[in-house]
Design an enzyme around this catalytic site. Structure first.
Site, mmCIF file in Angstrom:
data_model
loop_
_atom_site.group_PDB
_atom_site.id
_atom_site.type_symbol
_atom_site.label_atom_id
_atom_site.label_comp_id
_atom_site.label_asym_id
_atom_site.label_seq_id
_atom_site.Cartn_x
_atom_site.Cartn_y
_atom_site.Cartn_z
ATOM 1 N N HIS A 11 0.859 -1.186 0.000
ATOM 2 C CA HIS A 11 0.000 0.000 0.000
ATOM 3 C C HIS A 11 0.893 1.233 0.000
ATOM 4 C CE1 HIS A 11 -3.030 2.940 1.101
ATOM 5 N NE2 HIS A 11 -3.975 2.016 0.954
ATOM 6 N N GLU B 111 -7.092 5.454 1.808
ATOM 7 C CA GLU B 111 -7.229 5.926 0.431
ATOM 8 C C GLU B 111 -8.350 6.946 0.295
ATOM 9 O OE1 GLU B 111 -7.136 3.485 -3.765
ATOM 10 O OE2 GLU B 111 -6.254 2.676 -1.942
ATOM 11 N N ARG C 16 -7.088 10.546 -0.293
ATOM 12 C CA ARG C 16 -6.846 10.894 -1.695
ATOM 13 C C ARG C 16 -8.160 10.925 -2.472
ATOM 14 N NH1 ARG C 16 -3.340 6.470 -3.596
ATOM 15 N NH2 ARG C 16 -3.683 5.507 -1.561
ATOM 16 N N ARG D 44 -2.819 0.868 -6.474
ATOM 17 C CA ARG D 44 -1.858 0.926 -5.366
ATOM 18 C C ARG D 44 -0.461 0.486 -5.775
ATOM 19 N NH1 ARG D 44 -5.837 -1.704 -0.711
ATOM 20 N NH2 ARG D 44 -7.029 0.200 -0.305
ATOM 21 N N HIS E 284 0.609 -4.866 2.527
ATOM 22 C CA HIS E 284 -0.774 -4.603 2.924
ATOM 23 C C HIS E 284 -1.724 -5.771 2.696
ATOM 24 C CE1 HIS E 284 -4.342 -2.370 3.830
ATOM 25 N NE2 HIS E 284 -4.804 -2.431 2.593
ATOM 26 N N HIS E 285 -1.596 -6.464 1.587
ATOM 27 C CA HIS E 285 -2.595 -7.486 1.255
ATOM 28 C C HIS E 285 -1.941 -8.588 0.439
ATOM 29 C CE1 HIS E 285 -6.930 -8.559 0.806
ATOM 30 N NE2 HIS E 285 -6.499 -9.183 -0.267
ATOM 31 N N ARG F 26 -5.064 -5.581 -5.698
ATOM 32 C CA ARG F 26 -6.408 -5.376 -5.151
ATOM 33 C C ARG F 26 -6.762 -3.898 -5.167
ATOM 34 N NH1 ARG F 26 -8.495 -3.815 -0.500
ATOM 35 N NH2 ARG F 26 -6.573 -4.024 0.712
#
Length: 925
Positions: free
Chosen positions: A719, A732, A735, A756, A859-860, A899
């Site tokens: 991220h 997010e 933004r 991302r 992050h993921h 993602r």
């Protein structure tokens, strides 16, 4: 009703207005307003439901200035845009036959900077409130004092135009009006300060302008009330004779009632503590003949008719009812019938009682909630001592239980514990006892201590239940039987458990951590879905096909198209499923990679994670679903081609066996397992992770052990906006609300709303390998998460771009040029430099200005086990592993190579619901 019943008979105010009885609903904070202080439909219905039999409803305080809100979720009357929403409240109350009065206020020095964008609060003098961490206010200039009085007047005008029957001037609770009258907070030497006469000028000026507005815009029946706090503890401070002096002056100018602000109607002095005489008796004895003509209202501790009668016997003319009106919307009807009421709220009745979700989570209500699901649990009575550890101390906690409730929680003597620790313990203790459940919110600033206490209570309950089973002749070593075992208590696991229970299954949730919530509780931005009713209400035209194509593109076309199609099709139904379960995501924003506003979040624009988990946990409690914390699944039993149960290991090192035909694995990803991350992506060694420490990939391992196949394991997302010292994700939505990214050189360097992976790569390519999220006050006001970041100390702020650049050590010429150029692009709605097309909501030109230093973090993990559209786990040959289901980040294939922000929450809810439904059907057929 008896004809001579004074309480329920009509009552005439000094201006001739007739109230249908002497009962009023007290003004109580609900924290339910939108981010900008406007009214939502939930708040309108809350007041509508409580109007009717009660004579008058005093609506919670409205701030008259955008620097005056004293609590989150406050509603405002600071501009004409607020009139429409407030008018709906007034109409709702009056349609039921009650009078509608609106309280108006300004918080003054009691306002926390985080609630007003990091700005300093204002007050009569630059004197901080006598409490830990209080900000020093800016002293209002003489011109600003005049302006503040005008703002109170404008607030009255708006209340009149909104259709209210009156206003209550809030001169109590140490807010601004009281601050001007107090010798503790008012040290001015001009006409607004000094002696008592001068200090009374401000409240009198507010009353005067109120009369002027009523004379100009309302008819003579418009009610003017005034609320006051009779004393202050501080030295110097307001004393009771000071208050009587002010009240005599108010009475001389003219008010229709006076409202004692005390915690209990018969409270005695907080200053002269040896005198037990109720202040209302002192008031009656000291007031002049003129003051005696003004009705006086009491509040506090009123639950039953006896409480009303007692208050009036001591001198009150009117009685306001607080918490009892929340617990019993038809309170006045009930006491008219002679009912005896117990002040508590059934934990399963929020929707039935029309209590808004933010109010439900507010301490005022939280203390009244009882977890009625605990009534079906059977404890062995006794005291159970548990040893637990928080981040600094080993704690010995004694938990007292009766057959169906938690009686007490006591901390064994420990001289090493300080006063602050003891205070936090008392708060969490009260929350657990009031709820009759360990599943309550942690105390802010004392999370690890709270979780330790909750863990001790959970362990005591487990031991007590086991002891009761033995006493009844049961065998604790015999396997327990459930239809469905859900492994993991994040959003996917909780949704699966709730749905499986609703399908008729007996469900157990197993969680290896000490608390419920998983990684979901850290989610910030929202939940993506297309073609929802909330989009339609806001006039947003969207399509599932566009959502599908943008997610496919965002995932680099690596997504499993069948799973992705199911995801997109089911998303709007999942939004409705949440709403049906009291979890409404009605506000909408946008994230990177999307071209349409389709990211659904709470109405107040707060982070979605805590809101989601809080709502899901209440649904779990409501259904009496069993939960085992601090318990790991060591193995899924897979026998004769089907799941037969699970083997568990708890933190007491006890091995347990659970028989079940269905297992739902919802344990999340592996971002917090550095070895596993580096195994698949060596270049990510050393990156921080935004995930909680339980995100280790354990669910993938236990499913692989029974033959599950995996996919996309090397697809790991970083991220772009992570605060590096705390690994805290900067949402997010900032933004998406209009913020930009700026390098240390003061320049934009990429399209902030790209996916991302691409934004992260551009930050890493900068010489300094970090950047700043930059936004202004307009962005902050519409994104509640920004206030959290300010409170956590992540944010640098300044009144001007030049001052902000100086704070950041940035070339201000470059920074100013960057802002000016970007603002031109916003006006044109065309970004000539980087092609940004979305979330260019307004120029960044309204101070204060803010910046958060960020860099990428793991992050993921998009990879995981393979499933079909029924969430059944598949082996390498794509054959179904019967009885094994999976949902959430433990699953691979849905997100492909990247993602999109907002898709994870959609993923866990959509496939969590499907997994729960299908697991239940498999177990019960």
């Amino acid at each position: 009703m008896n004809s001579d019943d004074k309480v329920l008979s009509p009552f005439t105010l000094p201006n001739g207005t007739v109230l249908k009885n002497r009962l009023l609903m007290a003004p109580m904070t609900t924290c339910t307003g939108f981010y900008d202080g406007t009214v939502n439909s939930e708040l309108v219905e809350y007041y509508r439901e409580r109007a009717g039999a009660i004579g008058t409803v005093i609506v919670e305080c409205c701030f008259i200035d955008d620097r005056g809100l004293a609590f989150p979720g406050a509603i405002g009357i600071d501009n004409d845009n607020k009139i429409e929403g407030l008018a709906k409240i007034a109409e709702a109350i009056k349609s039921r036959g009650s009078k509608a009065v609106l309280q108006i206020y300004h918080g003054g020095r009691m306002v926390e900077p985080k609630l007003i964008g990091g700005r300093a609060p204002v007050g009569p003098s630059a004197v901080a409130a006598p409490r830990d961490g209080a900000a020093t206010p800016e002293e209002l200039t003489a011109e600003e004092v005049d302006g503040m009085i005008t703002k109170f007047g404008e607030g009255v005008r708006r209340a009149i135009q909104a259709g209210f029957d009156g206003v209550e001037i809030h001169g109590a609770n140490t807010y601004l009006i009281q601050q001007f009258f107090s010798p503790n907070s008012n040290l001015r030497t001009d006409k607004w300060g000094g002696n008592r006469d001068n200090r009374a000028r401000f409240p009198m000026a507010v009353l005067e302008i109120t009369h002027q507005m009523v004379q100009q815009y309302a008819d003579p029946s418009f009610i003017i009330g005034y609320r006051f706090s009779p004393e202050e503890l501080e030295v110097p401070g307001i004393r009771f004779d000071d208050t009587m002096f002010l009240l005599e002056k108010l009475a001389e100018r003219g008010v229709d009632y006076l409202h004692f602000s005390v915690g209990y109607t018969l409270r005695s002095s907080i200053v002269e503590t040896t005198d037990p005489t109720p202040l209302i008796e002192k008031y009656v004895a000291m007031r002049s003949e003129r003051l005696a003509q003004i009705p006086v209202m009491g509040v506090g501790g009123v639950v039953n008719r006896d409480d009303v009668d007692l208050a009036m016997e001591h001198g009150y003319d009117l009685v306001a009812i607080g918490k009892a009106c929340i617990a019993y919307p038809d309170w006045a009807d009930r006491i008219a019938k002679g009912e005896k009421l117990d002040l508590f709220i059934d934990s399963t009745k929020r929707e039935a009682l029309t209590i808004p979700e933010p109010l439900w989570r507010f301490s005022l209500v939280d203390a009244m909630i009882r977890d009625m699901s605990m009534a079906s649990k059977k404890f062995k009575p006794g005291i159970f001592q548990e040893k637990v550890q928080d981040d600094a101390n080993e704690l010995l906690i004694n938990v007292s239980l009766e057959t169906d409730r938690i009686v007490d929680i006591a901390l064994a003597d420990n001289p090493a514990l300080d006063v602050e620790f003891s205070t936090s313990f008392d708060i969490i203790r009260e929350r657990i006892l009031d709820a009759n459940s360990p599943h309550v919110d942690a105390v802010t600033g004392a999370t690890t201590q709270s979780e330790a206490v909750k863990k001790a209570v959970s362990k005591a309950i487990a031991k007590s239940c086991k002891a009761q089973l033995l006493e009844e002749g049961g065998d604790v070593n015999q396997p327990q039987h459930y239809d469905v075992v859900v492994v993991g208590s994040g959003g996917a696991g909780l949704a699966a458990a709730i749905q499986a229970c609703d399908e008729g299954a007996r469900v157990l949730i197993v969680e290896k951590m000490s608390s419920i919530g998983g990684n979901t509780i850290k989610a910030s931005v929202g939940m993506n879905a297309a073609e929802t009713r909330y989009q339609k209400l806001k006039g947003i035209e969207d399509s599932k096909e566009l959502f599908y194509q943008e997610t496919l593109k965002g995932g680099h076309f690596k997504n499993n198209p069948v799973l992705l199609r199911e995801f997109v099709e089911q998303a709007p139904q999942a939004i409705e499923w949440l709403a049906e379960h009291g979890i409404e995501l009605s506000d909408i924003t946008i994230t990177g990679g999307m071209s349409i506003d389709r990211t659904h979040r709470p109405a107040d624009a707060s982070a979605v994670g805590g809101f989601l988990i809080s709502g899901l946990v209440k649904n779990v409690n409501k259904r009496n679903i069993d939960v085992m914390l601090d318990t790991s699944v060591t193995q899924i039993r897979y026998e004769n081609g089907a799941v037969a149960g699970v083997e568990l290991l708890n933190d007491e090192n006890e091995s347990l066996v659970i028989n079940a035909k269905s297992v739902v694995v919802a344990t999340g990803g592996f971002s917090a397992n550095r070895d596993m991350v580096v195994k698949y992506r060596p270049e990510l060694d050393g990156f921080v992770t935004t995930n909680h420490k339980g995100a280790t990939g354990s669910g993938i391992a236990i499913l692989e052990a029974i033959g599950a196949a995996t996919v996309d394991m090397g697809e790991i997302q970083i991220h772009p906006t992570v605060e590096q010292t705390t690994s805290y994700l900067i949402s997010e939505s900032i933004r998406g609300g209009g913020a930009i990214l700026v390098s240390q050189a003061g320049n934009r360097f990429f399209n902030e709303m790209e996916t991302r992976d691409k934004v992260s790569a551009q930050i890493i390519a900068l010489p300094e390998k970090y950047a700043y999220v930059v936004f202004d006050e307009q962005v902050r006001l519409k994104n509640k998460a920004a206030d959290e970041y300010i409170a956590r100390g992540f944010v640098e702020s300044a009144e001007s771009p030049r001052k902000l650049a100086d704070k950041l050590g940035m070339d201000y010429h470059a920074f100013l040029a960057t802002l000016e150029r970007y603002n031109v692009f916003v006006d044109k709605q065309y970004d000539e430099d980087f092609g940004r097309k979305t979330a260019m909501r307004h120029p960044l030109n309204q101070g204060p200005f803010y910046a958060i230093r960020i860099a990428p973090g793991v992050h993921h993990t998009m990879g995981g086990v393979t499933i079909d559209t029924d969430t059944q786990v598949l082996d390498a040959s794509k054959a179904v592993l019967k009885g094994a289901f999976a949902a959430g980040e433990v699953v691979g294939g849905i997100h492909g190579g990247n993602r999109i922000g907002g898709n994870a929450v959609a993923d866990i809810i959509i496939f969590g619901i499907l997994a729960g439904r299908n697991a239940a059907h498999n177990a019960l057929r």
